[in-house]
Design an enzyme around this catalytic site. Structure first.
Site, PDB file in Angstrom:
ATOM      1  N   ASP A  46       3.183   0.229  11.492  1.00 52.21           N
ATOM      2  CA  ASP A  46       3.147   1.615  11.051  1.00 52.21           C
ATOM      3  C   ASP A  46       4.193   2.443  11.789  1.00 52.21           C
ATOM      4  OD1 ASP A  46       2.116   2.508  13.486  1.00 52.21           O
ATOM      5  OD2 ASP A  46       0.056   2.669  12.773  1.00 52.21           O
ATOM      6  N   LYS A  68       2.959   5.403   7.605  1.00 56.04           N
ATOM      7  CA  LYS A  68       2.452   6.536   6.817  1.00 56.04           C
ATOM      8  C   LYS A  68       2.499   7.757   7.714  1.00 56.04           C
ATOM      9  CE  LYS A  68      -1.284   5.760   4.378  1.00 56.04           C
ATOM     10  NZ  LYS A  68      -0.751   5.938   3.007  1.00 56.04           N
ATOM     11  N   MET A 183      -4.040  14.435  15.567  1.00 54.16           N
ATOM     12  CA  MET A 183      -3.423  14.939  14.332  1.00 54.16           C
ATOM     13  C   MET A 183      -3.837  16.381  14.036  1.00 54.16           C
ATOM     14  SD  MET A 183      -4.065  11.428  12.127  1.00 54.16           S
ATOM     15  CE  MET A 183      -5.798  11.385  12.616  1.00 54.16           C
TER      16      MET A 183
END
Length: 259
Positions: A46, A68, A183
């Site tokens: 990733d 992603k 996040m």
């Protein structure tokens, strides 16, 4: 594949290992993750796996980047899962290498369930999650005897990219002296407003840790009320951790990292 005085499990053809690469620094890889990197025939990684870790992959292995990143064009999750299943059924040793820990605010459980449903053998290789290892590199402990006996790890956005509204914000604000948001940068203003409305003090210590445990690490100390404005003025970009609580003040003495 590694010259170690311990027995490590064989990475069998036709199987997939879902491994955590840790928050950045290659030294934080587990022995089992490094064994997987050296044994894999195909590595699907990733976007948050540090380049120094990717450099450890043998030249003979295929490397596929399927990162992603929020707000950017990226491979659909269904495509990643289908690719792993296809390669495993073709007899390959497939390593799905993910930043942090694959089972902490990642798609590891979803991918493992798909592998199980397809009858593909798999192994989970836990990694050091950024909310612990990344904060340690910033000199911020998640617990300390004099500050807190509980900590809550929270996602700053859901699968749709929006801030989760299903939280009991009052319970979250009261439930743990220290809050660590993954996040959370995108919705930081809303997030901090919800916490203050739920009773957290506006002057409570807070910090943003960007690119934790990498050569690009930066730390911004602020307060809960001032965090969103401070981030905008500093021009900080993801990936970032947001931590709230008295442990942030310990950084004055525990800031050991100098890059």
């Amino acid at each position: 594949m590694l010259d170690l005085p311990i027995d490590l499990p064989e990475f069998l053809p036709g199987s997939v290992w879902l491994a955590g690469a840790g928050p950045g620094d290659p030294g934080l890889l587990t022995l089992l993750a490094l064994h997987a990197i050296k044994s894999a025939e195909v590595v699907i990684h990733d976007a948050l796996v540090d380049g120094r870790i990717l450099a450890l992959i043998p030249a003979a292995a295929e490397i596929e980047s399927m990162g992603k990143r929020g707000g950017e064009a990226s491979v659909r999750q269904a495509e990643i899962t289908a690719r792993m299943i296809h390669l495993a059924k073709a007899g390959k040793r497939v390593l799905r290498l993910k930043g942090g820990d694959p089972f902490v605010f990642g798609r590891g459980p979803e991918e493992a369930l798909a592998l199980a449903g397809a009858g593909v053998p798999f192994r989970i290789v836990p990694g050091i999650t950024a909310g612990i290892g990344g904060l340690a590199y910033a000199g911020i402990p998640v617990t300390a005897k004099e500050t807190n006996s509980a900590v809550a790890f929270v996602t700053g956005h859901g699968p749709d990219g929006e801030m989760p509204d299903a939280f009991d914000w009052d319970a979250l604000a009261r439930g743990a002296p220290v809050l660590v948001f993954y996040m959370g940068l995108k919705h930081l203003e809303r997030l901090t407003s919800r916490l203050m409305a739920a009773g957290r003090r506006p002057d409570e210590a807070a910090a943003l840790v960007c690119n934790a445990a990498t050569e690009r690490q930066s730390v911004l100390e602020t307060t809960l009320a001032e965090a969103a404005g401070a981030v905008e003025r500093a021009g900080l970009k993801p990936p970032a951790l947001f931590v709230v609580g008295q442990v942030v003040a310990l950084r004055r003495q525990l800031d050991w990292w100098r890059g």
